[in-house]
Design an enzyme around this catalytic site. Structure first.
Site, short mmCIF file in Angstrom:
data_model
loop_
_atom_site.label_atom_id
_atom_site.label_comp_id
_atom_site.label_asym_id
_atom_site.label_seq_id
_atom_site.Cartn_x
_atom_site.Cartn_y
_atom_site.Cartn_z
N SER A 1 1.41 64.89 10.32
CA SER A 1 2.17 66.30 10.52
C SER A 1 3.14 66.23 11.67
CB SER A 1 0.99 67.20 10.73
OG SER A 1 0.25 66.87 12.02
N LYS A 2 2.84 65.45 12.57
CA LYS A 2 3.87 65.52 13.56
C LYS A 2 5.22 64.86 13.51
CE LYS A 2 1.56 67.99 16.67
NZ LYS A 2 1.94 69.34 17.12
N SER B 1 4.46 65.47 20.21
CA SER B 1 3.43 64.51 20.58
C SER B 1 4.11 63.15 20.45
CB SER B 1 2.17 64.51 19.66
OG SER B 1 1.00 63.58 19.96
N TYR C 1 -2.98 63.70 11.38
CA TYR C 1 -2.38 64.21 12.59
C TYR C 1 -0.89 63.66 12.71
CZ TYR C 1 -1.49 66.03 17.52
OH TYR C 1 -0.93 66.77 18.47
N ASN D 1 7.23 76.81 18.99
CA ASN D 1 6.02 76.37 18.34
C ASN D 1 5.06 75.31 18.92
OD1 ASN D 1 6.95 77.66 15.47
ND2 ASN D 1 8.86 76.40 15.79
P1 NAP Z 1 -5.77 73.93 21.98
O1 NAP Z 1 -6.22 74.02 23.37
O2 NAP Z 1 -6.88 73.44 20.93
O3 NAP Z 1 -4.94 75.16 21.60
C1 NAP Z 1 -4.42 75.31 20.26
C2 NAP Z 1 -3.73 76.56 20.03
O4 NAP Z 1 -3.35 76.79 18.76
C3 NAP Z 1 -4.78 77.86 20.34
O5 NAP Z 1 -4.08 78.76 21.16
C4 NAP Z 1 -5.12 78.23 18.96
O6 NAP Z 1 -5.45 79.37 18.86
C5 NAP Z 1 -3.97 77.92 18.08
N1 NAP Z 1 -4.26 77.65 16.82
C6 NAP Z 1 -5.08 76.55 16.27
N2 NAP Z 1 -5.25 76.74 14.92
C7 NAP Z 1 -4.67 77.80 14.70
C8 NAP Z 1 -4.84 78.79 13.52
N3 NAP Z 1 -5.15 78.19 12.24
N4 NAP Z 1 -4.06 79.80 13.56
C9 NAP Z 1 -3.39 80.25 14.44
N5 NAP Z 1 -3.68 79.49 15.63
C10 NAP Z 1 -4.37 78.43 15.69
O7 NAP Z 1 -4.65 72.72 22.04
P2 NAP Z 1 -3.46 72.25 22.94
O8 NAP Z 1 -3.84 70.95 23.50
O9 NAP Z 1 -3.08 73.33 23.77
O10 NAP Z 1 -2.31 71.86 21.81
C11 NAP Z 1 -1.12 72.47 21.69
C12 NAP Z 1 -0.05 71.86 20.96
O11 NAP Z 1 0.15 70.81 21.65
C13 NAP Z 1 -0.44 71.40 19.42
O12 NAP Z 1 0.58 71.41 18.57
C14 NAP Z 1 -0.87 69.79 19.78
O13 NAP Z 1 -0.78 69.21 18.71
C15 NAP Z 1 -0.02 69.62 20.93
N6 NAP Z 1 -0.32 68.28 21.72
C16 NAP Z 1 -1.60 68.53 22.42
C17 NAP Z 1 -1.89 67.27 23.25
C18 NAP Z 1 -2.99 67.17 23.89
O14 NAP Z 1 -3.54 66.02 24.37
N7 NAP Z 1 -3.75 68.14 24.22
C19 NAP Z 1 -0.81 66.09 23.13
C20 NAP Z 1 0.26 66.09 22.59
C21 NAP Z 1 0.59 67.34 21.64
P3 NAP Z 1 -6.93 79.92 18.67
O15 NAP Z 1 -7.81 79.41 19.87
O16 NAP Z 1 -6.82 81.53 19.12
O17 NAP Z 1 -7.46 79.95 17.41
#
Ligand code: NAP
Length: 230
Positions: free
Chosen positions: A149-150, A133, A146, A82
């Protein structure tokens, strides 16, 4: 050969996880909305001798999540990852109900439905991985939706972990700090991208945990920038 499902695999952390898990003939079920971006992840996976199946569904829509579950089918699943998530950074008084509902649908309801409905396809040695996160443990100003949710996903994950432990199913929680992905494009303010971790770090952590012997559970991984500021 394993069968893994990764949500949000069209870019960022999800794509990095897919690239790290690919190979050895494994089947990767790769979810996202952006077909072209997802196709790029599929090509990277197939280049490493694996099978990639793309699943295009909008996780804001519970009906679409149900259709995705039907498409995944009843074959055994070795890991549900997830990962898909959205961020929202706004002072509390500016958050609309619709924004709140979107955050909750993608970050909480979709993992709930996927976990509940796919657990019957998982047997001893399988894993559920939740990409949480630092915001699952600590509150930050303007991150209330945010963080809520987390924190919710954290409580769900901890509870499910205890429910499935006796079945030999492992639940892994990963808590990344700021990671340089496109999620930051939608976040207002100046963020020092060059100081952030790379998504490959999270990919490596998932690959490490899933490769442990079935009786070993790597349950929580914190990944933090050494400066502690991000
Ligand atoms: P990202 O680059 O924005 O990628 C987000 C992914 O989620 C994309 O594949 C996107 O798909 C998909 N997504 C978003 N909205 C969606 C929707 N409505 N339906 C289906 N798919 C959806 O973000 P990321 O940084 O890789 O984040 C991935 C996870 O890591 C998230 O849960 C985030 O909260 C967590 N996280 C991130 C960070 C950070 O600093 N980057 C830190 C801690 C935790 P599409 O683009 O195809 O819509």
């Amino acid at each position: 050969m394993k069968r893994y499902l990764i949500t949000g695999a069209s870019r960022g952390i999800g794509r990095a996880i897919a690239e790290k898990l690919a190979g050895a003939g494994h089947t990767l079920l790769l979810h996202g909305r952006d077909r072209d971006a997802l196709a790029k992840t599929c090509r990277a996976v197939e280049a490493k001798t694996g099978l990639a199946i793309s699943l295009c569904y909008d996780l804001r829509d519970a009906g679409a999540v149900e259709k995705m579950i039907d498409e995944i089918g009843p074959k055994p699943l070795d890991a549900l990852i997830n990962n898909a998530g959205v961020a929202l950074v706004k002072p509390l008084d500016q958050i609309t109900l619709q924004e709140w509902q979107t955050i909750f649908a993608v970050n909480v309801t979709a993992p709930f439905l996927l976990t509940q409905r796919l657990l019957p396809m998982m047997t001893s040695g399988a894993s559920i991985v939740n990409i949480l996160s630092v915001a699952a443990k600590t509150g930050f100003p303007s991150w209330s939706a945010y963080c809520m949710s987390k924190f919710a996903l954290e409580g769900f994950s901890q509870s499910v972990r205890e429910e499935v432990r006796s079945r030999g199913i492992r639940v892994l929680n990963i808590y990344p700090a700021a990671t340089n992905t496109e999620i930051w494009n939608a976040v207002e303010g100046e963020w020092p991208r060059e100081q952030m971790m790379l998504p490959e770090e999270i990919g490596d952590a998932v690959a490490y945990a899933l490769s442990r012997p079935a009786e070993v559970a790597v349950e929580n991984i914190d990944l933090t920038n050494l400066t502690g500021r991000l």
